[in-house]
Write a protein that holds these residues in place. Structure first.
Motif, PDB file in Angstrom:
ATOM      1  N   GLY A  49      50.781   9.482   8.874  1.00 31.32           N
ATOM      2  CA  GLY A  49      51.602   8.957   9.957  1.00 31.32           C
ATOM      3  C   GLY A  49      52.841   8.238   9.451  1.00 31.32           C
ATOM      4  N   ILE A  50      52.679   7.470   8.371  1.00 31.93           N
ATOM      5  CA  ILE A  50      53.820   6.774   7.766  1.00 31.93           C
ATOM      6  C   ILE A  50      54.848   7.786   7.282  1.00 31.93           C
ATOM      7  CG2 ILE A  50      54.532   5.327   5.814  1.00 31.93           C
ATOM      8  CD1 ILE A  50      53.008   3.685   7.876  1.00 31.93           C
ATOM      9  N   ILE A  51      54.393   8.803   6.551  1.00 32.15           N
ATOM     10  CA  ILE A  51      55.307   9.829   6.031  1.00 32.15           C
ATOM     11  C   ILE A  51      55.997  10.564   7.175  1.00 32.15           C
ATOM     12  CG2 ILE A  51      55.435  12.031   4.788  1.00 32.15           C
ATOM     13  CD1 ILE A  51      53.199  10.914   2.951  1.00 32.15           C
ATOM     14  N   THR A  52      55.247  10.911   8.201  1.00 27.82           N
ATOM     15  CA  THR A  52      55.809  11.617   9.356  1.00 27.82           C
ATOM     16  C   THR A  52      56.906  10.794  10.020  1.00 27.82           C
ATOM     17  OG1 THR A  52      53.736  12.791   9.741  1.00 27.82           O
ATOM     18  CG2 THR A  52      55.240  12.616  11.613  1.00 27.82           C
ATOM     19  N   ASP A  53      56.631   9.519  10.253  1.00 31.65           N
ATOM     20  CA  ASP A  53      57.610   8.658  10.912  1.00 31.65           C
ATOM     21  C   ASP A  53      58.842   8.430  10.051  1.00 31.65           C
ATOM     22  OD1 ASP A  53      55.904   8.502  13.071  1.00 31.65           O
ATOM     23  OD2 ASP A  53      55.216   6.472  12.638  1.00 31.65           O
ATOM     24  N   LEU A  54      58.637   8.193   8.764  1.00 36.04           N
ATOM     25  CA  LEU A  54      59.780   7.988   7.866  1.00 36.04           C
ATOM     26  C   LEU A  54      60.648   9.238   7.781  1.00 36.04           C
ATOM     27  CD1 LEU A  54      58.139   5.982   4.960  1.00 36.04           C
ATOM     28  CD2 LEU A  54      59.856   5.154   6.576  1.00 36.04           C
ATOM     29  N   LEU A  55      60.021  10.385   7.715  1.00 35.78           N
ATOM     30  CA  LEU A  55      60.784  11.632   7.658  1.00 35.78           C
ATOM     31  C   LEU A  55      61.579  11.828   8.938  1.00 35.78           C
ATOM     32  CD1 LEU A  55      61.527  14.207   6.179  1.00 35.78           C
ATOM     33  CD2 LEU A  55      59.452  15.252   7.090  1.00 35.78           C
ATOM     34  N   GLY A  56      60.964  11.545  10.085  1.00 34.08           N
ATOM     35  CA  GLY A  56      61.673  11.664  11.358  1.00 34.08           C
ATOM     36  C   GLY A  56      62.881  10.746  11.419  1.00 34.08           C
ATOM     37  N   ALA A  57      62.712   9.500  10.967  1.00 36.30           N
ATOM     38  CA  ALA A  57      63.824   8.543  10.970  1.00 36.30           C
ATOM     39  C   ALA A  57      64.928   8.988  10.011  1.00 36.30           C
ATOM     40  CB  ALA A  57      63.324   7.150  10.599  1.00 36.30           C
ATOM     41  N   ALA A  58      64.539   9.513   8.856  1.00 34.22           N
ATOM     42  CA  ALA A  58      65.536   9.992   7.895  1.00 34.22           C
ATOM     43  C   ALA A  58      66.301  11.191   8.461  1.00 34.22           C
ATOM     44  CB  ALA A  58      64.857  10.363   6.578  1.00 34.22           C
ATOM     45  N   LEU A  59      65.608  12.087   9.166  1.00 28.75           N
ATOM     46  CA  LEU A  59      66.280  13.234   9.773  1.00 28.75           C
ATOM     47  C   LEU A  59      67.240  12.791  10.873  1.00 28.75           C
ATOM     48  CD1 LEU A  59      63.314  15.758   9.862  1.00 28.75           C
ATOM     49  CD2 LEU A  59      65.420  15.974   8.517  1.00 28.75           C
ATOM     50  N   ASP A  60      66.856  11.782  11.665  1.00 30.88           N
ATOM     51  CA  ASP A  60      67.767  11.241  12.679  1.00 30.88           C
ATOM     52  C   ASP A  60      69.028  10.691  12.022  1.00 30.88           C
ATOM     53  OD1 ASP A  60      65.973  11.853  14.701  1.00 30.88           O
ATOM     54  OD2 ASP A  60      65.248   9.793  14.936  1.00 30.88           O
ATOM     55  N   GLU A  61      68.835   9.967  10.926  1.00 30.64           N
ATOM     56  CA  GLU A  61      69.976   9.382  10.223  1.00 30.64           C
ATOM     57  C   GLU A  61      70.852  10.464   9.598  1.00 30.64           C
ATOM     58  OE1 GLU A  61      70.389   6.046   6.788  1.00 30.64           O
ATOM     59  OE2 GLU A  61      68.809   5.726   8.269  1.00 30.64           O
ATOM     60  N   LEU A  62      70.221  11.482   9.030  1.00 36.42           N
ATOM     61  CA  LEU A  62      70.974  12.590   8.443  1.00 36.42           C
ATOM     62  C   LEU A  62      71.793  13.303   9.510  1.00 36.42           C
ATOM     63  CD1 LEU A  62      70.108  15.080   5.788  1.00 36.42           C
ATOM     64  CD2 LEU A  62      70.619  15.988   8.042  1.00 36.42           C
ATOM     65  N   GLU A  63      71.189  13.568  10.658  1.00 37.63           N
ATOM     66  CA  GLU A  63      71.898  14.247  11.747  1.00 37.63           C
ATOM     67  C   GLU A  63      73.105  13.436  12.198  1.00 37.63           C
ATOM     68  OE1 GLU A  63      71.070  16.055  16.215  1.00 37.63           O
ATOM     69  OE2 GLU A  63      69.394  15.377  15.001  1.00 37.63           O
ATOM     70  N   ALA A  64      72.943  12.124  12.304  1.00 38.21           N
ATOM     71  CA  ALA A  64      74.050  11.259  12.708  1.00 38.21           C
ATOM     72  C   ALA A  64      75.157  11.237  11.664  1.00 38.21           C
ATOM     73  CB  ALA A  64      73.543   9.847  12.962  1.00 38.21           C
ATOM     74  N   ALA A  65      74.808  11.494  10.405  1.00 40.04           N
ATOM     75  CA  ALA A  65      75.787  11.456   9.326  1.00 40.04           C
ATOM     76  C   ALA A  65      76.503  12.788   9.109  1.00 40.04           C
ATOM     77  CB  ALA A  65      75.104  11.022   8.030  1.00 40.04           C
ATOM     78  N   LEU A  66      76.057  13.856   9.787  1.00 34.73           N
ATOM     79  CA  LEU A  66      76.743  15.140   9.621  1.00 34.73           C
ATOM     80  C   LEU A  66      78.205  14.977  10.024  1.00 34.73           C
ATOM     81  CD1 LEU A  66      74.102  17.660  11.036  1.00 34.73           C
ATOM     82  CD2 LEU A  66      74.819  17.408   8.654  1.00 34.73           C
ATOM     83  N   PRO A  67      79.114  15.502   9.219  1.00 31.59           N
ATOM     84  CA  PRO A  67      80.532  15.267   9.493  1.00 31.59           C
ATOM     85  C   PRO A  67      81.041  16.028  10.709  1.00 31.59           C
ATOM     86  CG  PRO A  67      80.295  16.721   7.612  1.00 31.59           C
ATOM     87  CD  PRO A  67      78.911  16.278   7.991  1.00 31.59           C
ATOM     88  N   TYR A  68      81.871  15.355  11.485  1.00 27.58           N
ATOM     89  CA  TYR A  68      82.550  15.980  12.618  1.00 27.58           C
ATOM     90  C   TYR A  68      83.852  16.575  12.088  1.00 27.58           C
ATOM     91  CZ  TYR A  68      85.624  16.336  16.655  1.00 27.58           C
ATOM     92  OH  TYR A  68      86.512  16.792  17.594  1.00 27.58           O
ATOM     93  N   ARG A  69      84.114  17.792  12.485  1.00 29.45           N
ATOM     94  CA  ARG A  69      85.383  18.433  12.156  1.00 29.45           C
ATOM     95  C   ARG A  69      85.938  18.997  13.455  1.00 29.45           C
ATOM     96  NH1 ARG A  69      83.881  22.052   8.288  1.00 29.45           N
ATOM     97  NH2 ARG A  69      84.096  23.836   9.641  1.00 29.45           N
TER      98      ARG A  69
END
Length: 110
Positions: A49-69
């Motif tokens: 559960g810890i790994i699942t939640d951390l991965l989900g949060a990291a993916l949310d952060e990665l998605e937000a960091a994708l560059p806008y062009r």
């Protein structure tokens, strides 16, 4: 969800819907030790559960960091009347791929 929000969530108990697909990973010793420490601090979550939640949060952060062009096509105007252009960066492709894989994964459950 942010990492900070996870701690609040872990203090409660919210279950997410899970896919049948499993992913096997090996972790560096330091990361594994931190996961084990968190699982001890929040025993109702467990290591998975810890790994699942951390991965989900990291993916949310990665998605937000994708560059806008900015693309060439205007899709809207902001509150000041300035043009907003379509996103020609990686975000639209990422969203299309996520939707395709979500449909596939959900189809596997039925």
């Amino acid at each position: 969800m942010t990492i900070k929000e996870l701690i609040t969530q872990w203090s409660g108990d919210q279950a997410a819907r899970m896919t049948e697909q499993e992913y096997r990973v090996r972790l560096p010793f330091g990361d594994a030790a931190r996961i084990e420490a968190l699982a001890e601090m929040y025993p109702h979550k467990g290591v998975e559960g810890i790994i699942t939640d951390l991965l989900g949060a990291a993916l949310d952060e990665l998605e937000a960091a994708l560059p806008y062009r900015a693309g060439e096509r205007q899709v809207a105007e902001d509150e000041f009347g300035d043009p907003i252009y379509e996103d020609a960066g990686p975000t639209p492709r990422f969203h299309r791929l996520v939707q395709a894989h979500a449909r596939r994964l959900q189809g596997n459950e039925q």
